[in-house]
Design a protein around this motif. Structure first.
Motif, PDB file in Angstrom:
ATOM      1  N   LEU A   1       0.830  -1.208   0.000  1.00 24.72           N
ATOM      2  CA  LEU A   1       0.000   0.000   0.000  1.00 24.72           C
ATOM      3  C   LEU A   1       0.863   1.256   0.000  1.00 24.72           C
ATOM      4  CD1 LEU A   1      -2.812  -1.032   2.519  1.00 24.72           C
ATOM      5  CD2 LEU A   1      -3.089  -0.591   0.077  1.00 24.72           C
ATOM      6  N   ALA A   2       2.008   1.184   0.658  1.00 26.69           N
ATOM      7  CA  ALA A   2       2.913   2.327   0.640  1.00 26.69           C
ATOM      8  C   ALA A   2       3.417   2.604  -0.771  1.00 26.69           C
ATOM      9  CB  ALA A   2       4.089   2.088   1.587  1.00 26.69           C
ATOM     10  N   GLN A   3       3.539   1.518  -1.579  1.00 25.84           N
ATOM     11  CA  GLN A   3       3.897   1.726  -2.995  1.00 25.84           C
ATOM     12  C   GLN A   3       2.707   2.350  -3.737  1.00 25.84           C
ATOM     13  OE1 GLN A   3       5.893  -2.537  -2.965  1.00 25.84           O
ATOM     14  NE2 GLN A   3       6.057  -1.656  -5.000  1.00 25.84           N
ATOM     15  N   GLN A   4       1.545   1.715  -3.675  1.00 24.39           N
ATOM     16  CA  GLN A   4       0.249   2.263  -4.086  1.00 24.39           C
ATOM     17  C   GLN A   4      -0.787   1.173  -4.314  1.00 24.39           C
ATOM     18  OE1 GLN A   4       0.000   4.940  -7.463  1.00 24.39           O
ATOM     19  NE2 GLN A   4      -1.811   5.914  -6.603  1.00 24.39           N
ATOM     20  N   ILE A   5      -0.465   0.145  -5.094  1.00 21.73           N
ATOM     21  CA  ILE A   5      -1.457  -0.863  -5.463  1.00 21.73           C
ATOM     22  C   ILE A   5      -0.989  -2.228  -4.948  1.00 21.73           C
ATOM     23  CG2 ILE A   5      -2.784  -1.906  -7.337  1.00 21.73           C
ATOM     24  CD1 ILE A   5      -3.171   1.086  -7.206  1.00 21.73           C
ATOM     25  N   VAL A   6      -1.939  -2.980  -4.358  1.00 14.33           N
ATOM     26  CA  VAL A   6      -1.653  -4.347  -3.922  1.00 14.33           C
ATOM     27  C   VAL A   6      -2.705  -5.275  -4.511  1.00 14.33           C
ATOM     28  CG1 VAL A   6      -1.245  -5.895  -1.975  1.00 14.33           C
ATOM     29  CG2 VAL A   6      -0.766  -3.465  -1.738  1.00 14.33           C
ATOM     30  N   VAL A   7      -2.240  -6.364  -5.140  1.00 16.55           N
ATOM     31  CA  VAL A   7      -3.135  -7.385  -5.667  1.00 16.55           C
ATOM     32  C   VAL A   7      -2.968  -8.643  -4.836  1.00 16.55           C
ATOM     33  CG1 VAL A   7      -3.767  -8.775  -7.667  1.00 16.55           C
ATOM     34  CG2 VAL A   7      -2.933  -6.449  -7.998  1.00 16.55           C
ATOM     35  N   LEU A   8      -4.063  -9.125  -4.232  1.00 14.67           N
ATOM     36  CA  LEU A   8      -4.054 -10.389  -3.509  1.00 14.67           C
ATOM     37  C   LEU A   8      -4.773 -11.409  -4.376  1.00 14.67           C
ATOM     38  CD1 LEU A   8      -4.615  -7.915  -1.263  1.00 14.67           C
ATOM     39  CD2 LEU A   8      -4.374  -9.855   0.304  1.00 14.67           C
TER      40      LEU A   8
ATOM     41  N   PRO B   1       4.571   1.997   5.855  1.00 14.54           N
ATOM     42  CA  PRO B   1       6.006   2.315   5.902  1.00 14.54           C
ATOM     43  C   PRO B   1       6.312   3.639   5.200  1.00 14.54           C
ATOM     44  CG  PRO B   1       5.675   0.023   5.289  1.00 14.54           C
ATOM     45  CD  PRO B   1       4.321   0.664   5.283  1.00 14.54           C
ATOM     46  N   GLY B   2       7.040   4.505   5.880  1.00 16.24           N
ATOM     47  CA  GLY B   2       7.421   5.784   5.292  1.00 16.24           C
ATOM     48  C   GLY B   2       6.328   6.819   5.258  1.00 16.24           C
ATOM     49  N   GLN B   3       5.179   6.546   5.925  1.00 12.84           N
ATOM     50  CA  GLN B   3       4.032   7.456   5.855  1.00 12.84           C
ATOM     51  C   GLN B   3       3.693   8.071   7.216  1.00 12.84           C
ATOM     52  OE1 GLN B   3       2.402   7.854   2.711  1.00 12.84           O
ATOM     53  NE2 GLN B   3       4.213   6.708   2.049  1.00 12.84           N
TER      54      GLN B   3
ATOM     55  N   ARG C   1      -4.631   4.800  -2.271  1.00 13.48           N
ATOM     56  CA  ARG C   1      -3.931   3.521  -2.190  1.00 13.48           C
ATOM     57  C   ARG C   1      -4.981   2.415  -2.244  1.00 13.48           C
ATOM     58  NH1 ARG C   1       1.402   5.080  -0.970  1.00 13.48           N
ATOM     59  NH2 ARG C   1       1.377   7.300  -1.458  1.00 13.48           N
ATOM     60  N   ILE C   2      -4.744   1.390  -3.074  1.00 16.36           N
ATOM     61  CA  ILE C   2      -5.768   0.381  -3.344  1.00 16.36           C
ATOM     62  C   ILE C   2      -5.210  -1.017  -3.093  1.00 16.36           C
ATOM     63  CG2 ILE C   2      -7.365  -0.548  -5.059  1.00 16.36           C
ATOM     64  CD1 ILE C   2      -7.001   2.070  -6.624  1.00 16.36           C
ATOM     65  N   ALA C   3      -6.010  -1.852  -2.408  1.00 17.76           N
ATOM     66  CA  ALA C   3      -5.738  -3.280  -2.290  1.00 17.76           C
ATOM     67  C   ALA C   3      -6.977  -4.019  -2.767  1.00 17.76           C
ATOM     68  CB  ALA C   3      -5.407  -3.657  -0.850  1.00 17.76           C
ATOM     69  N   PHE C   4      -6.817  -4.953  -3.697  1.00 16.07           N
ATOM     70  CA  PHE C   4      -7.993  -5.710  -4.136  1.00 16.07           C
ATOM     71  C   PHE C   4      -7.649  -7.187  -4.240  1.00 16.07           C
ATOM     72  CE2 PHE C   4      -5.984  -4.421  -8.127  1.00 16.07           C
ATOM     73  CZ  PHE C   4      -6.035  -5.572  -8.909  1.00 16.07           C
ATOM     74  N   SER C   5      -8.680  -8.012  -3.992  1.00 17.56           N
ATOM     75  CA  SER C   5      -8.499  -9.466  -3.977  1.00 17.56           C
ATOM     76  C   SER C   5      -9.224 -10.087  -5.151  1.00 17.56           C
ATOM     77  CB  SER C   5      -9.038 -10.053  -2.668  1.00 17.56           C
ATOM     78  OG  SER C   5     -10.445  -9.951  -2.621  1.00 17.56           O
ATOM     79  N   SER C   6      -8.630 -11.178  -5.630  1.00 18.67           N
ATOM     80  CA  SER C   6      -9.195 -11.876  -6.779  1.00 18.67           C
ATOM     81  C   SER C   6      -8.842 -13.346  -6.684  1.00 18.67           C
ATOM     82  CB  SER C   6      -8.643 -11.285  -8.081  1.00 18.67           C
ATOM     83  OG  SER C   6      -8.996 -12.082  -9.186  1.00 18.67           O
ATOM     84  N   CYS C   7      -9.757 -14.183  -7.126  1.00 17.58           N
ATOM     85  CA  CYS C   7      -9.478 -15.622  -7.173  1.00 17.58           C
ATOM     86  C   CYS C   7      -8.904 -16.041  -8.517  1.00 17.58           C
ATOM     87  CB  CYS C   7     -10.753 -16.428  -6.908  1.00 17.58           C
ATOM     88  SG  CYS C   7     -11.357 -16.313  -5.212  1.00 17.58           S
ATOM     89  N   SER C   8      -9.049 -15.194  -9.528  1.00 15.67           N
ATOM     90  CA  SER C   8      -8.629 -15.543 -10.882  1.00 15.67           C
ATOM     91  C   SER C   8      -7.537 -14.606 -11.357  1.00 15.67           C
ATOM     92  CB  SER C   8      -9.823 -15.448 -11.849  1.00 15.67           C
ATOM     93  OG  SER C   8     -10.895 -16.237 -11.393  1.00 15.67           O
ATOM     94  N   PRO C   9      -6.708 -15.046 -12.304  1.00 20.71           N
ATOM     95  CA  PRO C   9      -5.718 -14.133 -12.898  1.00 20.71           C
ATOM     96  C   PRO C   9      -6.426 -12.965 -13.567  1.00 20.71           C
ATOM     97  CG  PRO C   9      -5.275 -16.420 -13.506  1.00 20.71           C
ATOM     98  CD  PRO C   9      -6.615 -16.408 -12.858  1.00 20.71           C
ATOM     99  N   THR C  10      -5.918 -11.774 -13.346  1.00 23.63           N
ATOM    100  CA  THR C  10      -6.529 -10.586 -13.932  1.00 23.63           C
ATOM    101  C   THR C  10      -5.874 -10.258 -15.259  1.00 23.63           C
ATOM    102  OG1 THR C  10      -4.979  -9.119 -12.824  1.00 23.63           O
ATOM    103  CG2 THR C  10      -7.001  -9.664 -11.639  1.00 23.63           C
TER     104      THR C  10
ATOM    105  N   LEU D   1       3.297  -1.320  -7.744  1.00 24.63           N
ATOM    106  CA  LEU D   1       2.421  -2.470  -7.529  1.00 24.63           C
ATOM    107  C   LEU D   1       3.169  -3.591  -6.823  1.00 24.63           C
ATOM    108  CD1 LEU D   1      -0.324  -3.983  -9.599  1.00 24.63           C
ATOM    109  CD2 LEU D   1       1.619  -5.484  -9.163  1.00 24.63           C
ATOM    110  N   ALA D   2       2.461  -4.264  -5.891  1.00 24.16           N
ATOM    111  CA  ALA D   2       2.967  -5.451  -5.203  1.00 24.16           C
ATOM    112  C   ALA D   2       1.906  -6.540  -5.283  1.00 24.16           C
ATOM    113  CB  ALA D   2       3.293  -5.137  -3.751  1.00 24.16           C
ATOM    114  N   GLU D   3       2.334  -7.805  -5.303  1.00 22.31           N
ATOM    115  CA  GLU D   3       1.411  -8.933  -5.388  1.00 22.31           C
ATOM    116  C   GLU D   3       1.606  -9.871  -4.206  1.00 22.31           C
ATOM    117  OE1 GLU D   3       0.154 -10.573  -9.505  1.00 22.31           O
ATOM    118  OE2 GLU D   3       2.296 -10.146  -9.666  1.00 22.31           O
TER     119      GLU D   3
END
Length: 914
Positions: free
Chosen positions: A47-54, A81-83, A170-179, A192-194
């Motif tokens: 989230l500190a980077q900006q986007i998280v994909v779970l 972190p860093g915020q 800052r966005i975190a979103f979850s998915s069961c399938s490849p986007t 982005l982090a995964e």
């Protein structure tokens, strides 16, 4: 307003407002969660980077992790972190499941962000971004279940959302399938982090913590085999265990057939599969592994792109292994096999026969044998085993492969084939019955030589290999003459004969360890490991790493031993993690080094769990000796004498069951040591007589250097307990000299420690001091404090007496620090609880236990140049009392006046602040 709002407050003092609507709040969760701070840290870093994909299949804790982050953010107990200097204005949640249209999605998004007043227009999403960009603080948005949005709409809307997101969103979103989102572009930008299923799945330590309040903690390993780290299945297993299950329910749980487990898998996985994919998986469910090209050749060729995408998205429930091999999660396999009951036995056999031919044509001989046996075509299976090199299947691929193959053959088929008979001998020996394995092997000999029939079916080198392998389990024919013969054989082989050389050096390592030439043993182990690495055989590499760990412990190199064992455990976890016996052997080797560093409770728990797999599986005398010795010592600390004696009783039982006289002798020596430590001198006298009788009856094969060294140590303690210190010292000095010459630093260190007390009680004070310095030099580098602690309070008193006699000035600062931990932390305290506790920084004063707290305080005042009167006034004492303390300080430091005391204090850092 549905979002959580933080107004005009610093990060750690926030105000929150309740959200409205089920879609805008995290779901309720009441399961027994375990803290996994490393995952929370990974999410907040993203989230500190900006986007998280779970992204992970159902049941991997995506929603639970986002909920934990959401709750802590709005509670003000979590920061990015860093915020630290940036305020957080909104923390929003949106459940995107069952959103019917793009307009509906935008409308729901506006409400979740507290922007419901913005008119929903075609450019409404951009208006949202601009409004968020003008906010004073940051906005964090959690979007759960993005799979719920129709595929095309989800792709377009989510892509617009994450690409156009301003820095304040800052966005975190979850998915069961490849986007199908432009994730690579975002990664390249560093925003982005995964988190994938591999990040979210449970490891063994996570499962142990989850089961920590259950009486079934000892079954963590078999439960791990069932759950394979799938968090939801693990949570269900924990709930089942917490409900006091019946024996039938426990068996169903450990076999993966419990209705709670299968019901969850049906709801979350099976019901999501298309009819074509479901039909294929049901038919192939009896296969341990399969590939899509195999499925196609077996008639399943109508897989759509969506089916292939589904297979990819279900990893690791549908495991994508090396070279495109697929395997099913055990509980999923159970569900599918039950659904496939309509398939007749003949149809199953025909399917296995087709698979056997398919694998054989592609030189996948191990799998071909397995399917041929399951088809009932044992003639085909035997032919394939012959092509595969017979027992080489085991030697290269591991015991479980061969065991699985042999279990599919009827006894009459096994005994009719010399090749299968050799395989059967290996399996029996590896299962803890080397006597039966030897009987099978002896039937293939005539007058002690291999029969013509055996040589025609199996290569002579393989027969010799298996013969010597069973020798190890039976603890026989491992002499210096045998080592010379093997050395001669290795010299005659070319360098490219890596497999044969690997085994020969493996066997040489075992022989040299038994005969006491530890340097040659290590050299042989390193050579064998190198050859096995060339062969790329993890199973054989694991054993050589274990041998290197055990040898390093005997050589007193405990840190190196831990490194070898950790590497071995990593290989087991990656390649052979279902092999409980192999994992138990690795853990025993690790426990051997960890015990010396004081992790007594951890060692006792680990060995209690590992004992049954070792007793019922592969092991040999030296392993059994270490197992029961460590178990007795650790239980003596944790549970007392009776618990320790029970471990030695079990050693006697195993010695009889496996016909291992040397183990019986070793157990008798351990009993002498245990009785002396417990002050039972009369019983120890009888135990010494029993050891001497076993020594005379057993002959040279049952009295190696290990038994000799261990008995010398036990005899010295026994003599010391009887008040005969000079005799004890004489035995110990001989042992020390021999151990120094042969490089057996573990036994040398043990002897030096006992010699400290023996020399002191014999009034040889300088010798006691020399032995103490030598023991510290051997132990300090590796933090090996436990052998000192094992000697009890009497040893601690001797240490204090030596300090009073010679003073601390004769020791280095590091030696003083080590001594203080021995005296202050090791005696009469609880042992450390975890394997990694020694990594925690110890901030105690170096002289703890050697100088009292009052003496340290007086020494600090003395270092500040204060007079006796000033010290007395500062401490509220009389001058006479201060002088008394100073006298004790001078004695312990080995000085005669104030200035020298201050100088020694500074050199040894005795008065540094904590």
């Amino acid at each position: 307003m549905p979002s959580k709002v933080i107004r005009d407050k610093s990060f750690h003092a926030v105000r929150t407002f309740a959200a409205s609507g089920l879609r805008f709040s995290p779901p309720r969760m009441l399961f027994a969660a375990i803290e996994r701070p490393y995952l929370l840290s990974k999410l907040t870093s993203g989230l500190a980077q900006q986007i998280v994909v779970l992204r992970a299949p159902p049941g991997f804790g995506k929603t639970a992790l986002m909920k934990a982050a959401y709750d802590r953010l709005v509670a003000g107990t979590l920061t990015l972190p860093g915020q630290h200097e940036t305020t957080l204005s909104h923390c929003s949640w949106l459940d995107a499941s069952n959103i019917a249209s793009p307009e509906h999605f935008v409308s729901q998004l506006l409400q979740s962000l507290g922007l419901g007043t913005i008119v929903d227009k075609p450019d409404g999403l951009m208006n949202v971004m601009e409004t968020i960009a003008r906010r004073d603080g940051q906005t964090i948005l959690f979007v759960d279940n993005v799979d719920g949005v129709a595929a095309d709409d989800r792709q377009r809307l989510m892509e617009q959302l994450i690409v156009s997101a301003p820095d304040k969103l800052r966005i975190a979103f979850s998915s069961c399938s490849p986007t199908q989102l432009p994730l690579a572009r975002l990664k390249a930008r560093g925003v982005l982090a995964e988190l994938t299923a591999r990040d979210l799945e449970f490891g063994r330590s996570d499962l142990r913590r989850l089961l920590s309040n259950s009486s079934m903690t000892a079954f963590a390993d078999p439960i791990m085999e069932v759950t394979r780290g799938w968090p939801a299945i693990a949570q269900l297993a924990a709930c089942i265990l917490a409900s006091n299950p019946t024996d039938e329910e426990r068996r169903a749980l450990l076999s993966g057939t419990h209705p709670d487990l299968t019901g969850y898998v049906r709801e979350t996985v099976v019901n999501r599969l298309s009819p074509a994919l479901l039909s294929m998986l049901r038919t192939l469910s009896p296969f341990e592994e399969f590939r899509l090209d195999l499925a196609s050749d077996l008639g399943f060729s109508d897989m759509s792109d969506n089916d292939l995408l589904m297979i990819e998205s279900m990893h690791p429930i549908i495991e994508n292994g090396k070279n495109a091999w697929l395997s099913l999660h055990p509980v999923l396999r159970t569900c599918l096999e039950r659904d496939a009951v309509f398939v007749s036995d003949e149809e199953k056999k025909a399917l296995h026969r087709q698979a056997a031919l398919w694998f054989a044509n592609r030189t996948q001989l191990e799998r071909a044998v397995s399917h041929a046996a399951q088809s009932g075509d044992f003639h085909m299976a035997e032919e394939i085993i012959g092509k595969a090199g017979g027992v080489d299947i085991f030697l290269r691929a591991g015991h479980q492969v061969l065991e699985h193959l042999i279990d599919n053959f009827p006894p009459d088929v096994l005994h009719a084939s010399p090749g299968l008979m050799v395989c059967y001998a290996v399996v029996l020996s590896k299962r803890g019955n080397p006597i039966a394995g030897r009987e099978r092997l002896d039937t293939l000999k005539e007058n002690g030589k291999w029969s013509t029939e055996a040589l025609a079916a199996v290569d002579r080198g393989v027969l010799d290999h298996i013969d010597s392998l069973i020798d190890v389990y039976e603890d026989r024919r491992m002499t210096k003459e045998q080592a010379e013969r093997l050395e001669y054989t290795t010299a005659a082989l070319p360098p490219h004969a890596t497999w044969e050389l690997g085994w020969l050096f493996n066997h040489l390592c075992i022989i040299y360890t038994r005969t006491g030439d530890l340097e040659k043993a290590r050299h042989s182990a390193l050579k064998a490991l190198g050859y096995y690495r060339e062969e790329k055989t993890p199973y054989a590499q694991i054993f050589m790493l274990i041998h290197l760990g055990l040898i390093s412990t005997l050589k007193g190199e405990f840190s190196a031993a831990l490194q070898f064992c950790q590497e071995a455990e990593g290989l087991v976890e990656r390649v052979h993690w279902t092999d409980r016996n192999l994992l138990a052997i690795v853990r025993l080797a690790t426990a051997d080094a960890l015990y010396l560093q004081g992790d007594v409770t951890y060692v006792e728990q680990t060995l209690a769990e590992s004992m049954e797999p070792l007793i019922r599986g592969e092991s040999w005398v030296d392993l059994f000796t270490r197992l029961f010795s460590l178990l007795a010592r650790s239980r003596f600390h944790v549970g007392g004498f009776d618990a320790a004696a029970a471990a030695l009783d079990k050693a006697d039982e195993v010695a009889v069951e496996r016909n291992l006289p040397r183990l019986k002798t070793a157990a008798a020596i351990m009993r002498v040591d245990l009785l002396v430590r417990n002050g039972m001198i009369e019983s120890a006298t009888q135990a010494v007589e029993w050891v001497n009788m076993l020594k005379e009856a057993g002959g040279p094969d049952n009295w190696t250097w290990r038994e000799a060294c261990d008995f010398d140590l036990a005899s010295a303690r026994f003599a010391l307990a009887q008040g005969n210190a000079p005799q004890a010292l004489q035995v110990l000095q001989t042992l020390i000299d021999a151990a120094r010459t042969s490089g057996r630093a573990f036994h040398r260190m043990s002897a030096e420690i006992v010699a400290v007390q023996a020399a002191w009680k014999a009034s040889r004070q300088h010798e006691a001091f020399v032995h103490l310095q030598s023991a510290i030099a051997l132990a300090r580098t590796h933090e090996a404090t436990q052998l000192f602690a094992d000697e009890g309070h009497g040893f601690a008193s001797t240490l204090r007496a030596i300090v009073r006699r010679f003073g601390l000035k004769v020791f280095s600062p590091d030696a003083v620090e080590f001594l203080s931990r021995i005296v202050g932390h090791s005696f009469g305290r609880q042992p450390r609880m975890t394997a990694h506790a020694h990594l925690v920084e110890d901030t105690s004063t170096p002289a703890t236990g050697l100088l009292s707290g009052r003496e340290i305080t007086v020494l600090k005042f003395l270092s500040e140049g204060r007079s006796n009167k000033e010290i007395a006034r500062g401490l509220g004492l009389s001058e006479a009392t201060v002088k008394f303390h100073l006298k004790n300080i001078y004695s312990k430091l080995g000085v005669s006046r104030r200035g020298m005391a201050v100088s020694v204090s500074k050199h040894l850092k005795l008065t540094e602040s904590e």
